[in-house]
Design a protein around this motif. Structure first.
Motif, PDB file in Angstrom:
ATOM      1  N   PRO A  14       0.828  -1.207   0.000  1.00  0.00           N
ATOM      2  CA  PRO A  14       0.000   0.000   0.000  1.00  0.00           C
ATOM      3  C   PRO A  14       0.862   1.257   0.000  1.00  0.00           C
ATOM      4  CG  PRO A  14      -0.792  -1.566   1.636  1.00  0.00           C
ATOM      5  CD  PRO A  14       0.532  -2.075   1.145  1.00  0.00           C
ATOM      6  N   ASN A  15       0.395   2.289  -0.702  1.00  0.00           N
ATOM      7  CA  ASN A  15       1.078   3.577  -0.640  1.00  0.00           C
ATOM      8  C   ASN A  15       0.047   4.673  -0.449  1.00  0.00           C
ATOM      9  OD1 ASN A  15       0.531   4.855  -3.429  1.00  0.00           O
ATOM     10  ND2 ASN A  15       1.243   2.803  -3.962  1.00  0.00           N
ATOM     11  N   TYR A  16       0.490   5.742   0.182  1.00  0.00           N
ATOM     12  CA  TYR A  16      -0.431   6.819   0.516  1.00  0.00           C
ATOM     13  C   TYR A  16       0.322   8.133   0.518  1.00  0.00           C
ATOM     14  CZ  TYR A  16       1.619   5.614   5.029  1.00  0.00           C
ATOM     15  OH  TYR A  16       2.496   5.317   6.030  1.00  0.00           O
ATOM     16  N   GLY A  17      -0.431   9.206   0.389  1.00  0.00           N
ATOM     17  CA  GLY A  17       0.159  10.537   0.287  1.00  0.00           C
ATOM     18  C   GLY A  17       0.418  11.180   1.631  1.00  0.00           C
ATOM     19  N   LYS A  18       0.489  12.499   1.620  1.00  0.00           N
ATOM     20  CA  LYS A  18       0.812  13.283   2.803  1.00  0.00           C
ATOM     21  C   LYS A  18      -0.417  13.476   3.685  1.00  0.00           C
ATOM     22  CE  LYS A  18       2.094  16.455   0.128  1.00  0.00           C
ATOM     23  NZ  LYS A  18       2.497  17.252  -0.932  1.00  0.00           N
ATOM     24  N   ASN A  19      -0.143  13.655   4.968  1.00  0.00           N
ATOM     25  CA  ASN A  19      -1.161  14.029   5.952  1.00  0.00           C
ATOM     26  C   ASN A  19      -2.289  13.007   6.066  1.00  0.00           C
ATOM     27  OD1 ASN A  19      -1.966  15.887   7.954  1.00  0.00           O
ATOM     28  ND2 ASN A  19      -3.503  16.742   6.563  1.00  0.00           N
ATOM     29  N   CYS A  20      -1.960  11.730   5.978  1.00  0.00           N
ATOM     30  CA  CYS A  20      -2.958  10.670   6.140  1.00  0.00           C
ATOM     31  C   CYS A  20      -2.957  10.170   7.580  1.00  0.00           C
ATOM     32  CB  CYS A  20      -2.684   9.502   5.191  1.00  0.00           C
ATOM     33  SG  CYS A  20      -2.982   9.917   3.461  1.00  0.00           S
ATOM     34  N   ASP A  46      -4.321  13.641   2.573  1.00  0.00           N
ATOM     35  CA  ASP A  46      -5.401  14.029   3.487  1.00  0.00           C
ATOM     36  C   ASP A  46      -6.485  12.970   3.630  1.00  0.00           C
ATOM     37  OD1 ASP A  46      -4.341  16.652   4.094  1.00  0.00           O
ATOM     38  OD2 ASP A  46      -4.958  17.246   2.075  1.00  0.00           O
ATOM     39  N   CYS A  47      -6.097  11.707   3.576  1.00  0.00           N
ATOM     40  CA  CYS A  47      -7.049  10.606   3.752  1.00  0.00           C
ATOM     41  C   CYS A  47      -7.019  10.131   5.199  1.00  0.00           C
ATOM     42  CB  CYS A  47      -6.707   9.439   2.828  1.00  0.00           C
ATOM     43  SG  CYS A  47      -6.952   9.830   1.077  1.00  0.00           S
ATOM     44  N   SER A  48      -8.105   9.488   5.608  1.00  0.00           N
ATOM     45  CA  SER A  48      -8.131   8.885   6.939  1.00  0.00           C
ATOM     46  C   SER A  48      -8.846   7.546   6.878  1.00  0.00           C
ATOM     47  CB  SER A  48      -8.789   9.815   7.962  1.00  0.00           C
ATOM     48  OG  SER A  48     -10.102  10.159   7.588  1.00  0.00           O
ATOM     49  N   VAL A  49      -8.296   6.593   7.631  1.00  0.00           N
ATOM     50  CA  VAL A  49      -8.856   5.244   7.722  1.00  0.00           C
ATOM     51  C   VAL A  49      -9.075   4.991   9.211  1.00  0.00           C
ATOM     52  CG1 VAL A  49      -8.559   2.812   7.131  1.00  0.00           C
ATOM     53  CG2 VAL A  49      -7.561   4.583   5.654  1.00  0.00           C
ATOM     54  N   TRP A  50     -10.319   4.844   9.601  1.00  0.00           N
ATOM     55  CA  TRP A  50     -10.708   4.870  11.003  1.00  0.00           C
ATOM     56  C   TRP A  50     -10.778   3.487  11.627  1.00  0.00           C
ATOM     57  CZ3 TRP A  50     -10.768   9.277  13.793  1.00  0.00           C
ATOM     58  CH2 TRP A  50     -10.512  10.436  13.055  1.00  0.00           C
ATOM     59  N   ASP A  53     -19.283  18.212   1.528  1.00  0.00           N
ATOM     60  CA  ASP A  53     -18.083  18.987   1.859  1.00  0.00           C
ATOM     61  C   ASP A  53     -17.855  19.066   3.365  1.00  0.00           C
ATOM     62  OD1 ASP A  53     -17.537  19.449  -0.819  1.00  0.00           O
ATOM     63  OD2 ASP A  53     -18.491  21.427  -0.839  1.00  0.00           O
ATOM     64  N   ARG A  54     -18.925  19.277   4.132  1.00  0.00           N
ATOM     65  CA  ARG A  54     -18.797  19.415   5.585  1.00  0.00           C
ATOM     66  C   ARG A  54     -18.185  18.164   6.203  1.00  0.00           C
ATOM     67  NH1 ARG A  54     -21.526  17.481   9.794  1.00  0.00           N
ATOM     68  NH2 ARG A  54     -23.161  16.617   8.460  1.00  0.00           N
ATOM     69  N   ILE A  55     -18.679  16.997   5.818  1.00  0.00           N
ATOM     70  CA  ILE A  55     -18.180  15.753   6.407  1.00  0.00           C
ATOM     71  C   ILE A  55     -16.728  15.513   6.008  1.00  0.00           C
ATOM     72  CG2 ILE A  55     -18.463  13.237   6.433  1.00  0.00           C
ATOM     73  CD1 ILE A  55     -21.537  13.800   6.226  1.00  0.00           C
ATOM     74  N   ALA A  56     -16.408  15.689   4.723  1.00  0.00           N
ATOM     75  CA  ALA A  56     -15.026  15.478   4.273  1.00  0.00           C
ATOM     76  C   ALA A  56     -14.070  16.423   5.004  1.00  0.00           C
ATOM     77  CB  ALA A  56     -14.925  15.656   2.762  1.00  0.00           C
ATOM     78  N   ASN A  57     -14.463  17.679   5.158  1.00  0.00           N
ATOM     79  CA  ASN A  57     -13.608  18.638   5.859  1.00  0.00           C
ATOM     80  C   ASN A  57     -13.497  18.313   7.342  1.00  0.00           C
ATOM     81  OD1 ASN A  57     -13.008  20.160   3.572  1.00  0.00           O
ATOM     82  ND2 ASN A  57     -14.814  21.447   3.821  1.00  0.00           N
ATOM     83  N   ASN A  58     -14.601  17.905   7.954  1.00  0.00           N
ATOM     84  CA  ASN A  58     -14.559  17.564   9.379  1.00  0.00           C
ATOM     85  C   ASN A  58     -13.620  16.399   9.655  1.00  0.00           C
ATOM     86  OD1 ASN A  58     -16.250  19.617  10.174  1.00  0.00           O
ATOM     87  ND2 ASN A  58     -18.024  18.310  10.519  1.00  0.00           N
ATOM     88  N   TYR A  59     -13.593  15.417   8.754  1.00  0.00           N
ATOM     89  CA  TYR A  59     -12.734  14.260   9.005  1.00  0.00           C
ATOM     90  C   TYR A  59     -11.255  14.604   8.913  1.00  0.00           C
ATOM     91  CZ  TYR A  59     -15.946  10.739  10.404  1.00  0.00           C
ATOM     92  OH  TYR A  59     -16.834  10.018  11.156  1.00  0.00           O
ATOM     93  N   ILE A  60     -10.897  15.629   8.164  1.00  0.00           N
ATOM     94  CA  ILE A  60      -9.507  16.104   8.203  1.00  0.00           C
ATOM     95  C   ILE A  60      -9.232  16.700   9.586  1.00  0.00           C
ATOM     96  CG2 ILE A  60      -7.877  17.795   7.281  1.00  0.00           C
ATOM     97  CD1 ILE A  60      -9.141  17.307   4.533  1.00  0.00           C
ATOM     98  N   LYS A  61     -10.182  17.479  10.087  1.00  0.00           N
ATOM     99  CA  LYS A  61     -10.038  18.060  11.426  1.00  0.00           C
ATOM    100  C   LYS A  61      -9.963  16.964  12.487  1.00  0.00           C
ATOM    101  CE  LYS A  61     -13.669  20.013  13.240  1.00  0.00           C
ATOM    102  NZ  LYS A  61     -14.734  21.004  13.503  1.00  0.00           N
ATOM    103  N   TYR A  62     -10.887  15.990  12.435  1.00  0.00           N
ATOM    104  CA  TYR A  62     -10.905  14.924  13.439  1.00  0.00           C
ATOM    105  C   TYR A  62      -9.586  14.149  13.450  1.00  0.00           C
ATOM    106  CZ  TYR A  62     -16.038  15.483  12.998  1.00  0.00           C
ATOM    107  OH  TYR A  62     -17.324  15.954  12.929  1.00  0.00           O
ATOM    108  N   SER A  63      -9.075  13.841  12.255  1.00  0.00           N
ATOM    109  CA  SER A  63      -7.833  13.079  12.202  1.00  0.00           C
ATOM    110  C   SER A  63      -6.679  13.843  12.840  1.00  0.00           C
ATOM    111  CB  SER A  63      -7.494  12.631  10.779  1.00  0.00           C
ATOM    112  OG  SER A  63      -7.172  13.740   9.965  1.00  0.00           O
ATOM    113  N   GLY A  64      -6.709  15.177  12.731  1.00  0.00           N
ATOM    114  CA  GLY A  64      -5.692  15.998  13.370  1.00  0.00           C
ATOM    115  C   GLY A  64      -5.673  15.854  14.883  1.00  0.00           C
ATOM    116  N   TRP A  65      -6.825  15.551  15.472  1.00  0.00           N
ATOM    117  CA  TRP A  65      -6.880  15.353  16.928  1.00  0.00           C
ATOM    118  C   TRP A  65      -6.075  14.143  17.358  1.00  0.00           C
ATOM    119  CZ3 TRP A  65     -12.945  15.614  17.415  1.00  0.00           C
ATOM    120  CH2 TRP A  65     -13.369  16.917  17.136  1.00  0.00           C
ATOM    121  N   TYR A  66      -5.921  13.159  16.462  1.00  0.00           N
ATOM    122  CA  TYR A  66      -5.265  11.897  16.803  1.00  0.00           C
ATOM    123  C   TYR A  66      -3.774  11.895  16.484  1.00  0.00           C
ATOM    124  CZ  TYR A  66      -9.848   9.821  17.559  1.00  0.00           C
ATOM    125  OH  TYR A  66     -11.091   9.518  18.028  1.00  0.00           O
ATOM    126  N   LYS A  67      -3.300  12.889  15.755  1.00  0.00           N
ATOM    127  CA  LYS A  67      -1.903  12.878  15.315  1.00  0.00           C
ATOM    128  C   LYS A  67      -0.987  13.417  16.386  1.00  0.00           C
ATOM    129  CE  LYS A  67      -3.098  13.140  10.481  1.00  0.00           C
ATOM    130  NZ  LYS A  67      -3.181  13.967   9.330  1.00  0.00           N
TER     131      LYS A  67
END
Length: 169
Positions: free
Chosen positions: A11-17, A34-38, A155-169
């Protein structure tokens, strides 16, 4: 997290995942930035490739898979795959929301700016036209999407999940 090479495909992935500790990504999987896998989500590229664009969130318990030597899975940009959804051997274009518990089966095409409602079952080979909201079992068009749904949900959900993932980093 388990990010596992299989049969020479890593598997390969980009930045800020972001990958939750118990998420699983296996085999021929590529994803953009900017992907997230929960939690408990599985992306299994063992039988065919899975290509995922930028700003895609794969929420808790969701499964993305393909069909052996037949149907790969391709997911565009700015896509949310809801909790416990199943996306299997299909194509999902940009700016799409796949609702919680929805199932999108082999050879389906979900065109851009569309919503698959929670619990919907999109049967094999269905084409969801751009700008549609589909719901039910089997999924049927219930209305055209409007700009408020695009901004307020997709758009709201996609943007929120970038924010949520930031809480875990």
């Amino acid at each position: 997290m388990i990010i596992k090479e299989l049969n020479g495909n890593k598997p390969n992935y980009g930045k800020n995942c972001f990958f939750a500790e118990n998420s699983v990504v296996v085999g021929d999987v590529s994803m953009g930035d900017d992907c997230s896998v929960w939690f408990n989500a599985v992306i299994r590229g063992d039988v065919h490739y899975i290509k995922i664009g930028n700003k895609v969130n794969v929420q808790d318990g969701a499964v993305i898979h393909a069909t052996y030597q037949k149907s790969p899975t391709t997911i565009g940009n700015n896509v949310s795959i809801g909790h416990n959804a199943l996306v299997h051997g299909c194509t999902v274009h940009d700016n799409v929301l796949i609702g919680m518990g929805a199932i999108v089966m082999d050879d389906c095409i979900v065109e851009s700016n569309s919503i698959i409602a929670a619990g919907a079952v999109v049967t094999k080979g269905t084409v969801i036209p751009s700008g549609s909201v589909y719901a039910g079992t089997p999924a049927k068009k219930i209305k055209d999407i409007d700009q408020e749904l695009i901004a307020g949900e997709i758009d709201r959900i996609a943007n929120n999940y970038i924010k949520y993932s930031g809480w875990y980093k």
